[in-house]
Design a protein around this motif. Structure first.
Motif, PDB file in Angstrom:
ATOM      1  N   THR A  26       0.810  -1.394  -0.150  1.00  4.43           N
ATOM      2  CA  THR A  26      -0.157   0.140  -0.393  1.00  4.43           C
ATOM      3  C   THR A  26       1.040   1.728   0.217  1.00  4.43           C
ATOM      4  OG1 THR A  26      -0.120  -0.042   3.078  1.00  4.43           O
ATOM      5  CG2 THR A  26      -2.133  -1.354   1.630  1.00  4.43           C
ATOM      6  N   GLN A  27       2.079   0.919   0.268  1.00  4.96           N
ATOM      7  CA  GLN A  27       2.878   1.952   0.339  1.00  4.96           C
ATOM      8  C   GLN A  27       2.679   3.448  -0.329  1.00  4.96           C
ATOM      9  OE1 GLN A  27       7.470   1.664   1.132  1.00  4.96           O
ATOM     10  NE2 GLN A  27       7.546   3.913   0.539  1.00  4.96           N
ATOM     11  N   PRO A  28       3.436   3.179  -1.658  1.00  2.00           N
ATOM     12  CA  PRO A  28       2.631   4.008  -2.947  1.00  2.00           C
ATOM     13  C   PRO A  28       1.748   4.575  -3.700  1.00  2.00           C
ATOM     14  CG  PRO A  28       4.198   1.791  -3.548  1.00  2.00           C
ATOM     15  CD  PRO A  28       3.392   1.379  -2.426  1.00  2.00           C
ATOM     16  N   GLU A  29       0.789   3.670  -3.095  1.00  2.00           N
ATOM     17  CA  GLU A  29      -0.247   4.319  -3.428  1.00  2.00           C
ATOM     18  C   GLU A  29      -0.898   5.763  -2.082  1.00  2.00           C
ATOM     19  OE1 GLU A  29      -5.630   2.859  -3.349  1.00  2.00           O
ATOM     20  OE2 GLU A  29      -3.765   1.334  -3.030  1.00  2.00           O
ATOM     21  N   MET A  30      -0.140   4.912  -1.403  1.00  2.00           N
ATOM     22  CA  MET A  30      -1.240   6.350   0.242  1.00  2.00           C
ATOM     23  C   MET A  30      -0.486   7.414  -0.532  1.00  2.00           C
ATOM     24  SD  MET A  30       0.882   6.879   3.335  1.00  2.00           S
ATOM     25  CE  MET A  30       2.236   5.699   2.824  1.00  2.00           C
ATOM     26  N   ALA A  31       1.914   7.001  -0.814  1.00  2.00           N
ATOM     27  CA  ALA A  31       2.343   8.097  -0.153  1.00  2.00           C
ATOM     28  C   ALA A  31       1.400   9.128  -1.353  1.00  2.00           C
ATOM     29  CB  ALA A  31       3.386   7.757  -0.859  1.00  2.00           C
ATOM     30  N   HIS A  32       1.092   8.605  -2.581  1.00  2.00           N
ATOM     31  CA  HIS A  32       0.498   9.697  -4.261  1.00  2.00           C
ATOM     32  C   HIS A  32      -0.660   9.690  -3.620  1.00  2.00           C
ATOM     33  CE1 HIS A  32       5.239   9.404  -5.283  1.00  2.00           C
ATOM     34  NE2 HIS A  32       4.493   8.721  -4.970  1.00  2.00           N
ATOM     35  N   GLN A  33      -1.461   9.570  -2.474  1.00  2.00           N
ATOM     36  CA  GLN A  33      -3.281  10.498  -2.438  1.00  2.00           C
ATOM     37  C   GLN A  33      -3.139  11.410  -2.648  1.00  2.00           C
ATOM     38  OE1 GLN A  33      -4.457   8.816   1.022  1.00  2.00           O
ATOM     39  NE2 GLN A  33      -6.321   9.571   0.207  1.00  2.00           N
ATOM     40  N   GLU A  34      -4.065  11.861  -3.922  1.00  2.00           N
ATOM     41  CA  GLU A  34      -5.051  12.652  -4.362  1.00  2.00           C
ATOM     42  C   GLU A  34      -3.906  13.453  -4.277  1.00  2.00           C
ATOM     43  OE1 GLU A  34      -8.356  12.916  -2.194  1.00  2.00           O
ATOM     44  OE2 GLU A  34      -9.374  10.533  -3.401  1.00  2.00           O
ATOM     45  N   PRO A  35      -2.460  14.128  -4.545  1.00  2.00           N
ATOM     46  CA  PRO A  35      -2.364  15.069  -5.068  1.00  2.00           C
ATOM     47  C   PRO A  35      -2.458  16.700  -5.613  1.00  2.00           C
ATOM     48  CG  PRO A  35      -0.482  14.158  -5.970  1.00  2.00           C
ATOM     49  CD  PRO A  35      -2.084  13.087  -5.417  1.00  2.00           C
ATOM     50  N   ILE A  36      -2.599  18.112  -5.041  1.00  2.00           N
ATOM     51  CA  ILE A  36      -2.497  18.785  -5.028  1.00  2.00           C
ATOM     52  C   ILE A  36      -1.524  19.277  -6.472  1.00  2.00           C
ATOM     53  CG2 ILE A  36      -5.178  18.679  -4.154  1.00  2.00           C
ATOM     54  CD1 ILE A  36      -3.103  21.979  -2.374  1.00  2.00           C
ATOM     55  N   PRO A 201      -3.987  17.560   1.624  1.00  2.00           N
ATOM     56  CA  PRO A 201      -4.811  17.555   2.570  1.00  2.00           C
ATOM     57  C   PRO A 201      -6.128  16.895   3.020  1.00  2.00           C
ATOM     58  CG  PRO A 201      -5.024  19.449   0.724  1.00  2.00           C
ATOM     59  CD  PRO A 201      -3.831  18.144  -0.105  1.00  2.00           C
ATOM     60  N   ASN A 202      -6.776  15.598   1.443  1.00  2.00           N
ATOM     61  CA  ASN A 202      -7.040  14.965   1.858  1.00  2.00           C
ATOM     62  C   ASN A 202      -7.185  13.761   2.927  1.00  2.00           C
ATOM     63  OD1 ASN A 202      -9.281  16.818   1.250  1.00  2.00           O
ATOM     64  ND2 ASN A 202      -8.284  16.201  -0.985  1.00  2.00           N
ATOM     65  N   ASN A 203      -5.644  13.639   3.167  1.00  2.00           N
ATOM     66  CA  ASN A 203      -5.454  11.806   3.400  1.00  2.00           C
ATOM     67  C   ASN A 203      -6.331  11.779   4.340  1.00  2.00           C
ATOM     68  OD1 ASN A 203      -3.054  10.909   5.738  1.00  2.00           O
ATOM     69  ND2 ASN A 203      -2.565  10.362   3.078  1.00  2.00           N
ATOM     70  N   SER A 204      -6.134  11.066   5.310  1.00  2.00           N
ATOM     71  CA  SER A 204      -6.810  10.711   6.296  1.00  2.00           C
ATOM     72  C   SER A 204      -5.986  11.183   7.512  1.00  2.00           C
ATOM     73  CB  SER A 204      -7.651   9.267   6.520  1.00  2.00           C
ATOM     74  OG  SER A 204      -6.119   7.649   6.304  1.00  2.00           O
ATOM     75  N   TYR A 205      -4.987  10.631   7.614  1.00  2.00           N
ATOM     76  CA  TYR A 205      -3.339  10.616   8.408  1.00  2.00           C
ATOM     77  C   TYR A 205      -3.660  12.960   8.449  1.00  2.00           C
ATOM     78  CZ  TYR A 205       0.843  10.644  11.240  1.00  2.00           C
ATOM     79  OH  TYR A 205       1.679  10.769  12.247  1.00  2.00           O
ATOM     80  N   ILE A 206      -3.408  12.722   7.398  1.00  2.00           N
ATOM     81  CA  ILE A 206      -2.832  14.371   7.248  1.00  2.00           C
ATOM     82  C   ILE A 206      -4.569  14.830   8.192  1.00  2.00           C
ATOM     83  CG2 ILE A 206      -2.997  16.474   6.423  1.00  2.00           C
ATOM     84  CD1 ILE A 206      -0.549  14.417   6.157  1.00  2.00           C
ATOM     85  N   GLN A 207      -5.816  14.845   7.580  1.00  2.00           N
ATOM     86  CA  GLN A 207      -6.677  15.251   8.518  1.00  2.00           C
ATOM     87  C   GLN A 207      -6.627  15.169   9.832  1.00  2.00           C
ATOM     88  OE1 GLN A 207      -9.779  16.911   7.363  1.00  2.00           O
ATOM     89  NE2 GLN A 207      -8.904  17.558   5.252  1.00  2.00           N
ATOM     90  N   ASN A 208      -6.426  14.170  10.850  1.00  2.00           N
ATOM     91  CA  ASN A 208      -7.190  13.111  11.718  1.00  2.00           C
ATOM     92  C   ASN A 208      -5.481  13.838  12.242  1.00  2.00           C
ATOM     93  OD1 ASN A 208      -9.221  11.887  11.571  1.00  2.00           O
ATOM     94  ND2 ASN A 208      -8.839  11.021  10.233  1.00  2.00           N
ATOM     95  N   VAL A 209      -4.808  13.564  12.125  1.00  2.00           N
ATOM     96  CA  VAL A 209      -3.538  13.147  12.685  1.00  2.00           C
ATOM     97  C   VAL A 209      -2.625  15.705  12.752  1.00  2.00           C
ATOM     98  CG1 VAL A 209      -0.953  12.706  14.070  1.00  2.00           C
ATOM     99  CG2 VAL A 209      -2.869  11.177  13.234  1.00  2.00           C
ATOM    100  N   SER A 210      -1.907  15.206  12.072  1.00  2.00           N
ATOM    101  CA  SER A 210      -1.502  16.443  11.131  1.00  2.00           C
ATOM    102  C   SER A 210      -1.556  18.013  11.566  1.00  2.00           C
ATOM    103  CB  SER A 210      -0.609  15.688   9.859  1.00  2.00           C
ATOM    104  OG  SER A 210       0.142  15.083   9.621  1.00  2.00           O
ATOM    105  N   ILE A 211      -2.743  18.080  10.994  1.00  2.00           N
ATOM    106  CA  ILE A 211      -3.627  19.163  10.953  1.00  2.00           C
ATOM    107  C   ILE A 211      -3.993  19.673  11.935  1.00  2.00           C
ATOM    108  CG2 ILE A 211      -5.813  20.749  10.329  1.00  2.00           C
ATOM    109  CD1 ILE A 211      -5.221  19.342   7.289  1.00  2.00           C
ATOM    110  N   PRO A 212      -4.339  19.057  12.911  1.00  2.00           N
ATOM    111  CA  PRO A 212      -5.172  19.695  14.309  1.00  2.00           C
ATOM    112  C   PRO A 212      -3.349  19.546  15.487  1.00  2.00           C
ATOM    113  CG  PRO A 212      -6.132  17.050  13.969  1.00  2.00           C
ATOM    114  CD  PRO A 212      -5.671  17.499  12.899  1.00  2.00           C
TER     115      PRO A 212
END
Length: 230
Positions: A26-36, A201-212
């Protein structure tokens, strides 16, 4: 500067998301998920970076730590990478699965005329929980441990004196377990990890951990922030 009492870190709720991929495939998919599109200016060139000082820290997932230091005035550039171990040229897969002695770390380029090393140390301790051994939020393992790196005796004294002050004032309520380690080598992480929070910004980890985590830091260190950071 008065020390901010950051008790909310001890109450941090662990979520199911993690900075580490759950399985290798899952690493490549996770790492490149929906870049802006990157809304920021391009990275500085090596020659431009040479005019600034560097500092190195580890305090959990480097996606979070990079974003925090990027928000600080006087900081010109931040790179995610690996440090603290002995293995040469480590990869994300090796580090994130605990196959090395490295920790996810950041390389901070800063203008000492604007922000001092002492202030960067304050940012470091004020933006994570230094009392959790080999853990930061939902991320567990020595690769997520807390390390303040120093390049000379003066920096070491700044770190240890500040830690002693935090302990004396019982800021955290528990012993600080941060390593104070002589800096040796920093290996930049793969390109897709750089500016990860901005680009995903829409990655689940970014939303739930990084941004808070970033927002908590900004709330408590308003005077440290760049003018365009809200």
């Amino acid at each position: 500067m008065n020390i901010v009492r950051i008790t909310f870190f001890t109450l941090l709720i662990l979520v199911s998301t993690s900075c580490r991929p759950k399985e290798k495939s899952t690493q490549p998919e996770m790492a490149h998920q929906e870049p802006i599109e990157n809304p920021e200016t391009p990275k500085l060139t090596p020659s431009e970076l040479q005019q600034y000082e560097t500092a190195y820290f580890a305090s959990g997932c480097f996606w979070c730590v990079e974003a925090i230091f990027e928000s600080v005035k006087g900081v010109k550039e931040v790179y995610s990478g690996y440090s603290g171990g002995t293995e040469k040229n480590p990869t994300y897969e090796q580090v994130s699965y605990g196959k090395t002695h490295h920790a996810e770390s950041v390389e901070v380029y800063y203008d000492p005329k604007v922000v001092s090393f002492t202030q960067l140390v304050q940012v470091f301790f004020g933006s994570h929980d230094p009392t959790t051994l080999n853990q930061q939020g939902p991320d567990r393992g020595a690769q997520y441990r807390s390390i303040a790196f120093y390049k000379n005796d003066e920096q070491k004294k700044i770190i240890t004196d500040y830690m002693a002050k935090l302990e004396a004032e019982h800021v955290y309520g528990r012993p600080i377990v941060t390593e104070v380690k002589k800096f040796d080598k920093f290996y930049r992480a793969e390109d897709y990890h750089q500016d990860y929070e901005k680009l995903h910004p829409n990655n689940s980890y970014i939303q739930n951990v990084s941004i808070p985590r970033l927002n908590r830091f900004k709330k408590n260190f308003k005077s440290f922030l760049k003018e365009d950071v809200h």
